[in-house]
Design a protein around this motif. Structure first.
Motif, short mmCIF file in Angstrom:
data_model
loop_
_atom_site.label_atom_id
_atom_site.label_comp_id
_atom_site.label_asym_id
_atom_site.label_seq_id
_atom_site.Cartn_x
_atom_site.Cartn_y
_atom_site.Cartn_z
N LEU A 276 0.80 -1.22 0.00
CA LEU A 276 0.00 0.00 0.00
C LEU A 276 0.84 1.28 0.00
O LEU A 276 0.37 2.33 -0.42
CB LEU A 276 -0.94 0.01 1.22
CG LEU A 276 -2.03 -1.06 1.20
CD1 LEU A 276 -2.79 -1.06 2.52
CD2 LEU A 276 -2.99 -0.83 0.05
N ALA B 114 -0.10 5.16 -1.50
CA ALA B 114 -0.66 6.07 -0.50
C ALA B 114 -0.21 7.51 -0.66
O ALA B 114 -0.63 8.38 0.09
CB ALA B 114 -0.31 5.58 0.90
N GLY C 190 2.60 9.35 -0.06
CA GLY C 190 3.19 10.06 1.06
C GLY C 190 2.52 9.80 2.39
O GLY C 190 2.99 10.27 3.42
N GLU C 191 1.42 9.06 2.39
CA GLU C 191 0.73 8.77 3.66
C GLU C 191 0.97 7.33 4.10
O GLU C 191 0.16 6.74 4.80
CB GLU C 191 -0.78 9.02 3.51
CG GLU C 191 -1.14 10.45 3.14
CD GLU C 191 -0.78 11.45 4.22
OE1 GLU C 191 -0.64 11.04 5.40
OE2 GLU C 191 -0.61 12.63 3.90
N ARG D 84 0.91 6.62 7.90
CA ARG D 84 -0.47 6.62 8.41
C ARG D 84 -1.15 5.30 8.14
O ARG D 84 -1.78 4.70 9.01
CB ARG D 84 -1.25 7.70 7.67
CG ARG D 84 -1.87 8.79 8.44
CD ARG D 84 -2.88 9.48 7.54
NE ARG D 84 -4.18 8.94 7.77
CZ ARG D 84 -5.04 9.44 8.63
NH1 ARG D 84 -4.71 10.52 9.32
NH2 ARG D 84 -6.22 8.88 8.80
N VAL D 85 -1.04 4.89 6.88
CA VAL D 85 -1.74 3.67 6.47
C VAL D 85 -1.18 2.46 7.22
O VAL D 85 -1.95 1.62 7.71
CB VAL D 85 -1.60 3.47 4.94
CG1 VAL D 85 -2.12 2.11 4.53
CG2 VAL D 85 -2.35 4.56 4.19
N ASP E 124 -2.38 2.71 10.89
CA ASP E 124 -3.80 2.43 11.07
C ASP E 124 -4.12 0.97 10.80
O ASP E 124 -4.93 0.35 11.50
CB ASP E 124 -4.65 3.32 10.15
CG ASP E 124 -4.59 4.77 10.57
OD1 ASP E 124 -4.78 5.66 9.71
OD2 ASP E 124 -4.34 5.03 11.76
N LEU E 125 -3.48 0.41 9.80
CA LEU E 125 -3.68 -1.01 9.51
C LEU E 125 -3.19 -1.85 10.69
O LEU E 125 -3.85 -2.80 11.12
CB LEU E 125 -2.91 -1.38 8.24
CG LEU E 125 -3.16 -2.76 7.67
CD1 LEU E 125 -4.62 -2.91 7.28
CD2 LEU E 125 -2.28 -2.97 6.44
N LEU F 238 -2.92 -0.94 13.82
CA LEU F 238 -3.79 -0.78 14.99
C LEU F 238 -5.07 -1.61 14.82
O LEU F 238 -5.56 -2.20 15.77
CB LEU F 238 -4.16 0.69 15.20
CG LEU F 238 -2.99 1.60 15.61
CD1 LEU F 238 -3.45 3.04 15.72
CD2 LEU F 238 -2.39 1.14 16.93
N HIS G 103 -2.16 8.98 16.79
CA HIS G 103 -2.13 9.97 15.71
C HIS G 103 -1.76 11.36 16.21
O HIS G 103 -2.00 12.35 15.53
CB HIS G 103 -3.49 10.01 15.01
CG HIS G 103 -3.66 8.91 14.03
ND1 HIS G 103 -3.22 8.98 12.74
CD2 HIS G 103 -4.18 7.67 14.18
CE1 HIS G 103 -3.48 7.84 12.11
NE2 HIS G 103 -4.05 7.03 12.96
#
Lengths: 232, 254, 320
Positions: B38, B42, B44-45, B48-49, B52-53, B55, B217
């Motif tokens: 991913l 994404a 540049g994110e 985050r991804v 979050d995945l 978590l 976050h």
């Protein structure tokens, strides 16, 4: 050996589980039927793409605490949507909806505001783009970056220099603001319409962004400004 | 105390040797694979991804682990007849229950620490920074698992493993949606609102426990959030274990 | 019933009915009164479902009586303090599969309040007694049925119990292992411990039990010492002689000639119950007088025959 006492009779428990499964299966069947009929009823061309994509607030509620992940999934959907249409008709009618979903599900998703605004601007939806960045500022009022992006957008895209200067000044006063922010804030009010300043803003945005598409857009804009300068 | 700790230790050993925690390997594979896939998409994110995945996987894995452990805590003891050996000894049923509960907490705690460590490792290996918010995630996730373990013991004491498992999943969902359910209850006619409100107030406030995700976050959680969530979990678990004990004391083992 | 010895375990008109929802209850035990005295080895006999295991579980508090009650080591049935001195081996000795034999015994010892050096010593003693040393560090899941049975017995010995409740201790064992368990039961009895056990292997029960209690359909249909239960027509002995009948025999008080075949020089005599010394005097006298003893046996049926007779006799309600 059986344990006796306060246990649900096995038959009843088994019947309950079967009933739940049957209900779930029936509802899935009905939903599939409904979707099929809807698809048959409306011709593909007339139906808005991603029209059934859920609202961000609904996603956040239903996310069971994982609204950030659902925002990520919406973000990935938005990127795929943008990529497909950029290779195709370069029209993004659902972009506003998608980025609304992302930012409703996770108002703290800082990367979504500027990218979404630039796509909306590319689609001619300038007011929606400015509204998206304003939403980002409301969600993160103490984040200098959100004010900077708003100021940059007003200067470089909407040419609302007063609003740009105002936003950049706020950004400059917030903790953590980079050194270039006060310089841009000072220059913005005085050099309204200055192409050079706009170029430097695009350069700064490109340099400080992790988003490859934003860097590409910035390069395009710098090339366009450069061409204007040469022509002018 | 010896009996309780002994039972807890052997519950933990039993789970460890049954390679329950090999699921951590699966967790790592899924997380690392997914993040590699991913990240390029994404824009540049990627951090985050991945976060979050990770978590979400921690959350889901924790629930699955409790489901699995819970079905074994009582039902399997009964099926294996090991419960006869244990309850024939001079231990109180309360000690038996406390030992099983502590053992379950130990297994879930180790699994949780392992998963968070692996998440940190994947973030670091992917060139992303770590966040102190992961510690908050650990704290709140452990509170949630403690509540789920207590529910699991109470449910398997009263019903078979399948029904108990289904009920636990339903409680997890309802607990995470508790604020929305309470809001919905308030919209009903007065009598129904009072009844629904009372019922929904008995749900565990797992939304409090999801506060850790906000910390991951970058949100700054007030100390009170930790305190209230901790108190809620403590009182809730105590009440549930008392219920589980009431059920266990009435049970016979034919 | 036990005599003047201390009653270690007693049931008084105990009844157990299993109910399942709205269905009619199953009577597992019907008004059973039974006592086990200190130092006795009492065997519970009966078909599957007769209530043998139910009785043991009532003693331990794993079940609650529907009616009636009892005492365990002077305290109520199932009392936690009393359970400190009770060792229990259930019918199916499944244990935590991923623990070793040593860890299992340590766990059971911990639950009996043992720790540290006393625990390690007790584990060693129990393992030595049951010949478990080679398997102590093997995980339970890798042990055969015979080893599991030994491990379960060792577990029952961990609290140094006054009373042992053994549910089918001889089942599933090869002949060698059964010999070992029988020897163990004799040793435990000789140490003054009390045993209540059940078994379907009746010849083995006959060798080790002091008393038997027979359950049928939840009712206690027979209870007593083996001698009392198995003696036919009041007991006594039967003697077959070859050759002339010694005067001692004809003059013996209570002796009765059942038949004789003078042409074959054979006669068959019945005697009343004789103590050991009387037996020695009679047999010694016959031999000293030149008599020939063809056979000399107690007038007693085997336990299997007795049990079979009891199980096939019409029940009280059927007879009525």
């Amino acid at each position: 050996m059986r344990a006796r006492g306060w246990t649900a009779p096995p038959l009843l428990a088994a019947a309950g589980v079967c009933a739940l499964l049957a209900a779930a299966g029936l509802s899935a069947l009905l939903a599939a039927q409904a979707a099929k009929r809807l698809e048959a009823a409306s011709p593909p061309r007339g139906r808005p793409e991603l029209a059934f994509f859920p609202s961000g607030r609904g996603l956040a509620e239903a996310s069971l605490g994982h609204r950030h992940l659902l925002a990520d999934l919406a973000w990935l959907t938005a990127i795929q949507y943008y990529g497909e249409h950029r290779r195709g008709d370069r029209r993004y009618p659902q972009a506003a909806h998608l980025f609304r979903v992302v930012t409703d599900a996770d108002p703290g998703f800082s990367g979504a505001y500027l990218f979404g605004a630039l796509i909306l601007a590319e689609n001619g939806e300038i007011d929606e783009a400015a509204a998206l960045l304003a939403k980002g500022v409301r969600a993160r009022p103490r984040d200098w970056r959100s004010w900077f992006e708003l100021g940059f957008f007003h200067f470089a895209v909407t040419r609302s220099f007063d609003e740009a200067g105002s936003a950049l000044r706020i950004a400059a006063r917030l903790p953590g603001a980079e050194a270039y922010v006060p310089r841009f804030a000072a220059a913005a009010a005085q050099r309204a319409g200055d192409r050079d300043l706009a170029l430097r803003l695009w350069e700064t945005v490109a340099r400080t962004s992790d988003n490859a598409e934003i860097r590409r857009m910035a390069d395009e804009q710098r090339a366009a400004l450069g061409a204007e300068q040469d022509a002018g | 105390m010896t009996a309780i700790l002994s039972l807890a230790r052997h519950t933990l050993l039993d789970a460890l040797r049954e390679r329950l925690l090999h699921t951590l390997g699966v967790f790592l594979l899924i997380l690392f694979g997914a993040s590699r896939l991913l990240e390029p998409l994404a824009l540049g994110e990627g951090r985050r991804v991945t976060l979050d995945l990770g978590l979400a996987l921690v959350s889901l894995s924790g629930l699955l682990l409790v489901l699995f452990l819970g079905s074994r805590a009582l039902q399997r003891e009964i099926e294996r007849r090991t419960i006869l050996l244990l309850l024939a000894r001079p231990i109180r049923r309360a000690e038996f229950l406390a030992g099983k509960y502590l053992g379950m907490l130990a297994v879930t705690g180790i699994a949780l620490c392992g998963m968070l460590a692996l998440l940190g490792l994947v973030l670091w290996a992917s060139g992303h920074g770590l966040t102190a918010g992961l510690l908050a995630v650990g704290y709140f996730a452990m509170l949630e698992l403690a509540i789920l373990c207590a529910w699991s013991l109470a449910l398997t004491g009263a019903a078979g493993p399948a029904a108990a498992g289904a009920a636990l999943i339903a409680l997890f969902v309802a607990g995470r949606l508790a604020p929305s359910l309470l809001e919905t209850a308030a919209m009903l006619p007065p009598a129904a609102a009072a009844l629904a409100g009372a019922l929904f107030r008995m749900l565990p406030r797992l939304d409090l426990c999801a506060a850790g995700f906000e910390a991951a976050h970058g949100a700054t959680l007030p100390a009170q959030a930790f305190l209230w969530a901790g108190l809620h979990a403590l009182l809730y678990c105590t009440a549930l274990l008392l219920l589980a004990l009431l059920i266990l004391r009435r049970r016979e083992f034919a | 019933m036990a005599g003047a010895a201390e009653v270690v375990l007693g049931f008084e008109r105990i009844e157990k009915v299993y109910r399942a929802g709205w269905r009619r209850g199953v009577h597992a035990l019907r008004g059973v009164t039974l006592t086990v005295g200190a130092g006795e080895a009492v065997a519970l006999l009966g078909h599957n479902g007769a209530g043998k295991t139910t009785l043991m579980k009532l003693a331990l508090g794993l079940l609650r009586p529907t009616r009636g009650g009892g005492r365990l080591l002077g305290r109520p049935l199932g009392d936690r303090v009393a359970r400190r001195a009770v060792g229990f081996q259930p019918e199916q000795p499944y244990l935590y599969p991923f623990l070793s034999a040593r860890e299992t015994l340590e766990l059971l010892g911990h639950l009996n309040g043992l720790r540290g050096a006393p625990l390690r010593r007790r584990v060693g003693e129990a393992a030595e007694r049951l010949g478990l040393e080679p398997a102590l560090d093997t995980q339970v899941r890798r042990l055969s049925r015979g080893w599991l049975q030994r491990l379960a017995l060792a577990g029952a010995l961990m609290p140094d119990p006054r009373l042992l409740l053994l549910d089918e201790p001889l089942s599933g064992l090869d002949p060698q292992a059964r010999l070992g368990v029988k020897d163990l039961i004799r040793e435990l009895r000789a140490e003054g411990r009390t045993l209540l056990f059940n078994s379907h292997v009746l010849p083995d029960v006959e060798q080790v039990a002091d008393r038997v209690a027979v359950l049928r359909g939840g009712e206690l249909v027979a209870c007593g010492s083996l001698d009392d239960l198995l003696s036919r027509d009041g007991g006594g002995y039967e003697l077959e002689l070859g050759g002339p009948v010694p005067a001692l025999v004809a003059a013996w008080p209570g002796a009765e000639r059942l038949w004789s075949r003078p042409e074959a020089g054979r006669s068959f005599w019945r005697f009343p119950p004789l103590g050991r010394q009387e037996q020695q005097r009679l047999l010694g006298g016959i031999l000293a007088g030149g008599g020939e003893i063809v056979s000399f046996a107690a007038r007693r049926e085997g336990l299997e025959a007795f049990f079979s007779r009891l199980m096939t006799a019409p029940r009280r309600e059927e007879a009525a």
